[in-house]
Design a protein around this motif. Structure first.
Motif, PDB file in Angstrom:
ATOM      1  N   LEU A 144      71.954  17.022  15.286  1.00 29.87           N
ATOM      2  CA  LEU A 144      71.992  18.056  14.357  1.00 29.87           C
ATOM      3  C   LEU A 144      71.506  19.203  14.959  1.00 29.87           C
ATOM      4  CD1 LEU A 144      70.555  16.738  10.937  1.00 29.87           C
ATOM      5  CD2 LEU A 144      73.097  17.245  11.644  1.00 29.87           C
ATOM      6  N   ILE A 145      70.509  19.080  15.917  1.00 26.74           N
ATOM      7  CA  ILE A 145      70.144  20.692  16.447  1.00 26.74           C
ATOM      8  C   ILE A 145      70.989  20.925  17.319  1.00 26.74           C
ATOM      9  CG2 ILE A 145      68.424  21.326  17.998  1.00 26.74           C
ATOM     10  CD1 ILE A 145      66.456  19.431  17.082  1.00 26.74           C
ATOM     11  N   GLN A 146      71.812  20.129  18.118  1.00 24.23           N
ATOM     12  CA  GLN A 146      73.016  20.388  18.671  1.00 24.23           C
ATOM     13  C   GLN A 146      74.163  21.109  18.196  1.00 24.23           C
ATOM     14  OE1 GLN A 146      74.668  17.087  21.112  1.00 24.23           O
ATOM     15  NE2 GLN A 146      76.477  18.384  21.776  1.00 24.23           N
ATOM     16  N   LYS A 147      74.460  20.540  16.936  1.00 20.64           N
ATOM     17  CA  LYS A 147      75.576  21.204  16.002  1.00 20.64           C
ATOM     18  C   LYS A 147      75.087  22.760  15.481  1.00 20.64           C
ATOM     19  CE  LYS A 147      78.734  17.881  15.421  1.00 20.64           C
ATOM     20  NZ  LYS A 147      80.030  18.150  15.469  1.00 20.64           N
ATOM     21  N   LEU A 148      73.554  22.716  15.072  1.00 23.33           N
ATOM     22  CA  LEU A 148      73.331  23.866  14.677  1.00 23.33           C
ATOM     23  C   LEU A 148      73.178  25.161  16.003  1.00 23.33           C
ATOM     24  CD1 LEU A 148      71.947  25.573  12.387  1.00 23.33           C
ATOM     25  CD2 LEU A 148      69.862  24.728  13.150  1.00 23.33           C
ATOM     26  N   SER A 149      73.049  24.377  17.187  1.00 22.13           N
ATOM     27  CA  SER A 149      72.727  25.379  18.167  1.00 22.13           C
ATOM     28  C   SER A 149      74.283  26.065  18.489  1.00 22.13           C
ATOM     29  CB  SER A 149      72.396  24.698  19.434  1.00 22.13           C
ATOM     30  OG  SER A 149      70.933  24.291  19.107  1.00 22.13           O
ATOM     31  N   GLU A 150      75.203  25.315  18.362  1.00 19.83           N
ATOM     32  CA  GLU A 150      76.567  25.471  18.708  1.00 19.83           C
ATOM     33  C   GLU A 150      77.147  26.651  17.816  1.00 19.83           C
ATOM     34  OE1 GLU A 150      78.756  21.721  18.545  1.00 19.83           O
ATOM     35  OE2 GLU A 150      78.004  21.052  20.492  1.00 19.83           O
ATOM     36  N   THR A 151      76.770  26.348  16.591  1.00 20.87           N
ATOM     37  CA  THR A 151      77.190  27.319  15.548  1.00 20.87           C
ATOM     38  C   THR A 151      76.610  28.817  15.550  1.00 20.87           C
ATOM     39  OG1 THR A 151      77.413  25.490  13.580  1.00 20.87           O
ATOM     40  CG2 THR A 151      77.247  27.668  12.881  1.00 20.87           C
ATOM     41  N   ASN A 152      75.124  28.560  15.866  1.00 20.71           N
ATOM     42  CA  ASN A 152      74.415  29.808  16.174  1.00 20.71           C
ATOM     43  C   ASN A 152      75.185  30.593  17.552  1.00 20.71           C
ATOM     44  OD1 ASN A 152      72.891  29.492  13.993  1.00 20.71           O
ATOM     45  ND2 ASN A 152      71.170  28.520  15.311  1.00 20.71           N
ATOM     46  N   SER A 153      75.505  29.798  18.425  1.00 21.66           N
ATOM     47  CA  SER A 153      75.933  30.684  19.729  1.00 21.66           C
ATOM     48  C   SER A 153      77.291  31.206  19.521  1.00 21.66           C
ATOM     49  CB  SER A 153      76.313  29.211  20.821  1.00 21.66           C
ATOM     50  OG  SER A 153      76.902  30.035  21.851  1.00 21.66           O
ATOM     51  N   TYR A 154      78.070  30.624  18.566  1.00 18.58           N
ATOM     52  CA  TYR A 154      79.201  31.398  18.203  1.00 18.58           C
ATOM     53  C   TYR A 154      79.005  32.707  17.586  1.00 18.58           C
ATOM     54  CZ  TYR A 154      83.778  32.885  16.671  1.00 18.58           C
ATOM     55  OH  TYR A 154      84.819  33.807  16.092  1.00 18.58           O
TER      56      TYR A 154
END
Length: 237
Positions: free
Chosen positions: A138-148
């Motif tokens: 979940l943290i990985q998913k959130l990080s990917e979204t924030n990065s974009y």
């Protein structure tokens, strides 16, 4: 939001046997999946239908099972909406509400007919506290979204119109539709709100791309025929 009326006549696959589980939920045990299923509803939303409302209580995390949805900030005092991102099957919306504000900072609407699994936010919190692999995903998913989101903010404040639209089309092709040829279900207004320009400007830049042989738009099908040129415009725009 009250989804009671939407739940009528809806049928949903049990989380345990669902073939469309996200990578996050594949990390759950059978008993954890059964627990998640108890706090889940599967609902189909029609095109343009509101799924979550900015300012409403964040009672669920939203998993996209089918279709395409947009996440956006509603414009105030006559200002236009700003689209933050588009989400396709396999993606999750609402992770920022898990341990933050109790209300949504954004709205979500269906770009096309879409099916979502809405999972009780308290059940997701319990799963995070008890399953490290699930939490990590979940943290990985959130990080990917924030990065974009960071990249989008840079583009909106530093690039000209053609650079913004080129970057948006590349993102849609690579991350949303995952192909250079796709059915463009986004309206021209959606493209404009995603790139911070007027609808007329978005139409004009699209026409420029077509005249330059970079894009083909035929019967609602988009095809990037010169991706190198589009990437160059995105970099230097």
């Amino acid at each position: 939001m009250d989804y009671t009326s939407k739940m009528e006549n809806e049928t949903a696959a049990n989380c345990l046997i669902c073939q469309n589980k996200s990578e996050c939920f594949k990390k759950l045990s059978n008993s954890e999946l059964e627990n998640a299923d108890k706090g889940k509803v599967e609902i189909t939303f029609k095109k343009k239908e509101i799924i979550a409302k900015q300012g409403a209580f964040a009672s669920h995390v939203m998993y996209i099972k089918k279709g395409l949805v947009k996440q956006y900030i509603e414009g105030a005092n006559g200002h236009k909406n700003v689209i933050i991102n588009f989400f396709s099957p396999g993606q999750i919306i609402g992770l920022s509400s898990l341990f933050g504000k109790s209300t949504f900072d954004f709205s979500v609407a269906a770009v096309e007919d879409s099916t979502l699994c809405l999972i009780d936010i308290n059940i997701v919190r319990d799963l995070i506290n008890n399953n490290g692999e699930f939490s990590s995903r979940l943290i990985q998913k959130l990080s990917e979204t924030n990065s974009y989101s960071y990249q989008q903010l840079y583009d909106l404040t530093n690039k000209q119109l053609n650079g913004r639209l080129a970057g948006a089309i590349l993102y849609l092709a690579k991350e949303v539709f995952k192909t250079r040829k796709f059915k463009m279900t986004l309206s021209r207004s959606d493209l404009a709100e995603f790139t911070g320009m007027s609808t007329m400007s978005a139409i004009r830049v699209l026409n420029d791309f077509k005249e330059e042989g970079i894009l083909v738009d035929k019967n609602g099908m988009f095809e990037i025929v010169n991706i190198n040129a589009l990437e160059q415009i995105s970099r230097t725009g």
